[in-house]
Design an enzyme around this catalytic site. Structure first.
Site, PDB file in Angstrom:
ATOM      1  N   LYS A 303       0.770  -0.826  -0.123  1.00  0.00           N
ATOM      2  CA  LYS A 303      -0.122  -0.150   0.410  1.00  0.00           C
ATOM      3  C   LYS A 303       0.958   1.150  -0.408  1.00  0.00           C
ATOM      4  O   LYS A 303       1.956   1.232   0.259  1.00  0.00           O
ATOM      5  CB  LYS A 303      -0.945   0.133   1.047  1.00  0.00           C
ATOM      6  CG  LYS A 303      -1.836  -1.036   1.551  1.00  0.00           C
ATOM      7  CD  LYS A 303      -3.108  -0.705   2.490  1.00  0.00           C
ATOM      8  CE  LYS A 303      -4.204  -1.838   3.110  1.00  0.00           C
ATOM      9  NZ  LYS A 303      -4.864  -0.862   1.587  1.00  0.00           N
ATOM     10  N   ARG A 377      -9.910 -11.422   1.869  1.00  0.00           N
ATOM     11  CA  ARG A 377     -11.128 -12.814   1.635  1.00  0.00           C
ATOM     12  C   ARG A 377     -10.504 -13.811   1.293  1.00  0.00           C
ATOM     13  O   ARG A 377     -10.868 -15.649   1.561  1.00  0.00           O
ATOM     14  CB  ARG A 377     -11.438 -12.380   0.546  1.00  0.00           C
ATOM     15  CG  ARG A 377     -10.317 -12.195  -0.549  1.00  0.00           C
ATOM     16  CD  ARG A 377     -10.413 -11.318  -2.138  1.00  0.00           C
ATOM     17  NE  ARG A 377     -10.640 -10.165  -1.871  1.00  0.00           N
ATOM     18  CZ  ARG A 377     -10.903  -9.574  -2.663  1.00  0.00           C
ATOM     19  NH1 ARG A 377     -11.550  -9.412  -3.724  1.00  0.00           N
ATOM     20  NH2 ARG A 377     -10.936  -7.591  -2.323  1.00  0.00           N
TER      21      ARG A 377
HETATM   22  N1  BES Z   1      -8.018  -3.853   4.557  1.00  0.00           N
HETATM   23  C1  BES Z   1      -7.858  -3.675   3.164  1.00  0.00           C
HETATM   24  C2  BES Z   1      -9.755  -2.855   3.011  1.00  0.00           C
HETATM   25  C3  BES Z   1      -9.348  -1.158   3.465  1.00  0.00           C
HETATM   26  C4  BES Z   1      -9.177  -0.331   2.967  1.00  0.00           C
HETATM   27  C5  BES Z   1     -10.403  -1.487   5.093  1.00  0.00           C
HETATM   28  C6  BES Z   1      -9.216   1.618   3.702  1.00  0.00           C
HETATM   29  C7  BES Z   1     -10.491   0.225   5.628  1.00  0.00           C
HETATM   30  C8  BES Z   1      -9.728   1.133   4.877  1.00  0.00           C
HETATM   31  C9  BES Z   1      -8.217  -5.000   2.332  1.00  0.00           C
HETATM   32  O1  BES Z   1      -7.483  -5.666   2.617  1.00  0.00           O
HETATM   33  C10 BES Z   1      -7.678  -4.076   0.846  1.00  0.00           C
HETATM   34  O2  BES Z   1      -6.655  -3.535   0.489  1.00  0.00           O
HETATM   35  N2  BES Z   1      -9.100  -4.021   0.311  1.00  0.00           N
HETATM   36  C11 BES Z   1      -8.362  -3.584  -1.674  1.00  0.00           C
HETATM   37  C12 BES Z   1      -8.846  -4.817  -1.862  1.00  0.00           C
HETATM   38  C13 BES Z   1      -8.266  -4.607  -3.467  1.00  0.00           C
HETATM   39  C14 BES Z   1      -7.182  -4.678  -3.242  1.00  0.00           C
HETATM   40  C15 BES Z   1      -9.348  -5.610  -4.831  1.00  0.00           C
HETATM   41  C16 BES Z   1      -9.299  -2.196  -1.125  1.00  0.00           C
HETATM   42  O3  BES Z   1     -10.328  -1.963  -1.406  1.00  0.00           O
HETATM   43  O4  BES Z   1      -8.483  -1.596  -2.504  1.00  0.00           O
HETATM   44 MN    MN Z   2      -5.528  -5.442   1.936  1.00  0.00          MN
END
Ligand code: BES
Ligand code: MN
Ligand code: ZN
Length: 525
Positions: A303, A377
């Site tokens: 990230k 997931r």
């Molecule tokens: N934990 C994150 C989602 C999230 C983002 C929660 C911001 C709270 C605040 C999750 O694991 C994630 O990174 N999701 C990705 C999925 C994508 C890579 C398909 C996302 O939402 O960008």
């Molecule tokens: Mn994630």
């Protein structure tokens, strides 16, 4: 952590405006505050009118005119050292319209008509930390069930009182104070005390969930999280902790793939509260499942730095499940409930999984990992499969901070709800309205499901740019094996959500009150 507020109930007729109850002062000689309620148009309850008399009413009216206080909800009139009153402070809390005006307003607003929880939170914010107060709980608009209204008021007070200050070594003056002490004057103290017991259990559960979310990831890593869950044994919850070897044995390749990049070992915790009818033994348990990513760096698909610190809260789903199990056990809910949480840390490193890796889940289905940041997931896939296989529950509800996309769709007002069962979805939606932990249902369907088919494996872990929360839910659905199931995407509501009367904490504890209500309304007894 700062000491929680102390609360007791006293009879209405034990209160007099001339003198505050004796012997109720702490070392800090906190001023004694008397709290009264007033509706719009100077509406007072019968008992309040009797308590303050004509003189008190005249005093309040004069001050109200000067302060332009009209008794609107979430407004207060704060009188210091009022003449002729034994208390050092008189706090008049507005409760809004009464009679036909009130009914009209109820129809127009989407908030709950009698929100004694929010009222308690607002009162607590006005009383302030370290104060000693007597709340004269006589409302201009008499509640249908006064004792449960009083218990809700207490719950609101305790939720507002929550503070996460564990790591502040230098406290400001106002933070140094002793805990607040509050006497709530009600018609029937014994009945209120009884009702408050179970509301207390729920408030404790919410506050426990908040703390787990607020804790930093260097403190709350998977093993430590499991230890905290194990503390529920004190309440009679059975807690089983599975380590990496045990999960390998079970074939939980998806969950383990997420954790393999971290030095912190993954854990899988199964909790069970057996409060159901033991003789019967036939009825199936209900099950709650949580995503417990103690920290989500994204892994190799790392990230960006901005805001990454928030990913310490990526275990809010698991925190909610622990908080809920606490609530159910502490109030001795008549239900057989499972709580199952997958706890991992998602880190990059020489042993981390790579984009393109193909992993095998406990269900036997294979997954092509397109993006290592779509890790939640993968964790839930194995937990869902395990729970339906082992317990054959009536239903499964999972909670997860699963996608940023759910905030694009719904903001931070509603959690996303997905379900393969209309009855379950409706019940959750109803419980959401009643607790003001709102959810909004989003669709599932075969056309969305196709988006996660993979060229190389049974499925892939991302579905492209569009409908990100939906394709994530479709992925989960492939592991529920037909069990009635609902998924709550709490990425927008579990952490960093807007503060309100009952929540000022970064970790909100979202879902505990919602699911506790769902259980008490439909699945107990
Ligand atoms: N934990 C994150 C989602 C999230 C983002 C929660 C911001 C709270 C605040 C999750 O694991 C994630 O990174 N999701 C990705 C999925 C994508 C890579 C398909 C996302 O939402 O960008
Ligand atoms: Mn994630
Ligand atoms: Zn995540």
């Amino acid at each position: 952590m700062s000491q929680p507020v102390k609360i007791d109930f006293v009879p209405l007729d034990s209160v007099s405006v001339q003198a505050p109850p004796a012997g109720k002062r702490g070392k800090n000689k906190a001023p004694q505050t008397l709290v009264l309620f007033m509706g719009q148009d100077f509406n007072f309850g019968e008992a309040t009118r009797k308590l303050i008399g004509d003189e008190g009413e005249a005093l309040i009216k004069r001050a109200a005119a000067a302060a332009k206080f009209k008794g609107k909800p979430s407004s207060a009139l704060d009188l210091i050292a009022p003449a002729g009153i034994g208390f050092e402070r008189l706090l008049v809390i507005g409760t809004g319209p009464v009679g036909d005006d009130a009914k009209k307003k109820d129809r127009e607003s989407d908030s709950r008509p009698e929100d004694h929880l929010a009222l308690g939170g607002f009162v607590m914010s006005k009383i302030g930390a370290g104060s000693h107060a007597t709340i004269f709980f006589d409302l201009p608009r008499a509640p249908r069930e006064p004792s449960s209204a009083a218990a809700e008021l207490v719950e609101g007070i305790k939720l507002r009182d929550y503070k996460f200050d564990l790591y502040k070594t230098k406290k400001k003056d106002e933070e140094e104070s002793e805990p607040a002490e509050i006497a709530i004057a009600v018609e029937d103290p014994a009945a209120a005390r009884r009702e408050a017991k179970s509301r207390d259990a729920v408030a404790e559960g919410v506050n426990l969930a908040r703390t787990l979310v607020n804790e930093p990831a260097n403190v709350l890593y998977p093993e430590e999280f499991a230890r905290r869950a194990q503390e529920l044994e004190k309440l009679g919850v059975e807690v089983k902790v599975l380590d990496v070897a045990a999960m390998k044995e079970l074939g939980m390749g998806a969950l383990l793939a997420v954790g393999q990049g971290s030095d912190r070992e993954s854990r899988f915790v199964v909790m069970r509260w057996r409060g159901g009818d033991k003789k019967e033994g036939k009825s199936k348990p209900i099950a709650f499942i949580g995503k417990g990513v103690c920290f989500d760096t994204g892994g190799i698909s790392i990230k960006p730095a901005a805001g990454m610190e928030d990913m310490k809260g990526d275990m809010a789903g698991a925190a909610c499940v622990v908080g809920l199990m606490h609530a159910l056990a502490a109030r001795k809910a008549k239900v057989d409930a499972i709580g199952a949480i997958g706890i991992v840390e998602n880190m990059p490193g020489p042993n981390a999984q790579r984009p393109g890796d193909i992993i095998k889940s406990m269900s036997g289905q294979t997954i092509e990992v397109i993006n290592t940041d779509a890790e939640g997931r993968l964790v839930l896939a194995d937990v869902l499969w395990y729970v339906q296989d082992k317990f054959k529950p009536q239903f499964m509800i999972d909670l997860a901070t699963l996608t940023g996309a759910v905030m694009v769709a719904l903001g931070q007002e509603h959690a996303g709800l997905f379900s393969n069962d209309d009855t379950l979805a409706e019940r959750i939606t109803e419980a959401g309205k009643e607790t003001n932990e709102k959810v909004w249902r989003l669709p599932l369907g075969p056309a969305y499901d196709k988006l996660i088919d993979s060229k190389f494996a049974d499925m892939k872990n991302t579905g492209g740019r569009h409908g990100g929360s939906i394709t994530a839910a479709q992925f989960l659905q492939r592991f529920v094996n037909g069990t009635p199931w609902a998924h709550l995407d709490i990425a927008g509501t579990g952490m960093n959500s807007p503060a309100n009367d009952i929540n000022q904490s970064w970790g909100s504890g979202f879902g505990v009150r919602l699911l506790d209500r769902l259980v008490s309304e439909y699945y107990e007894g």
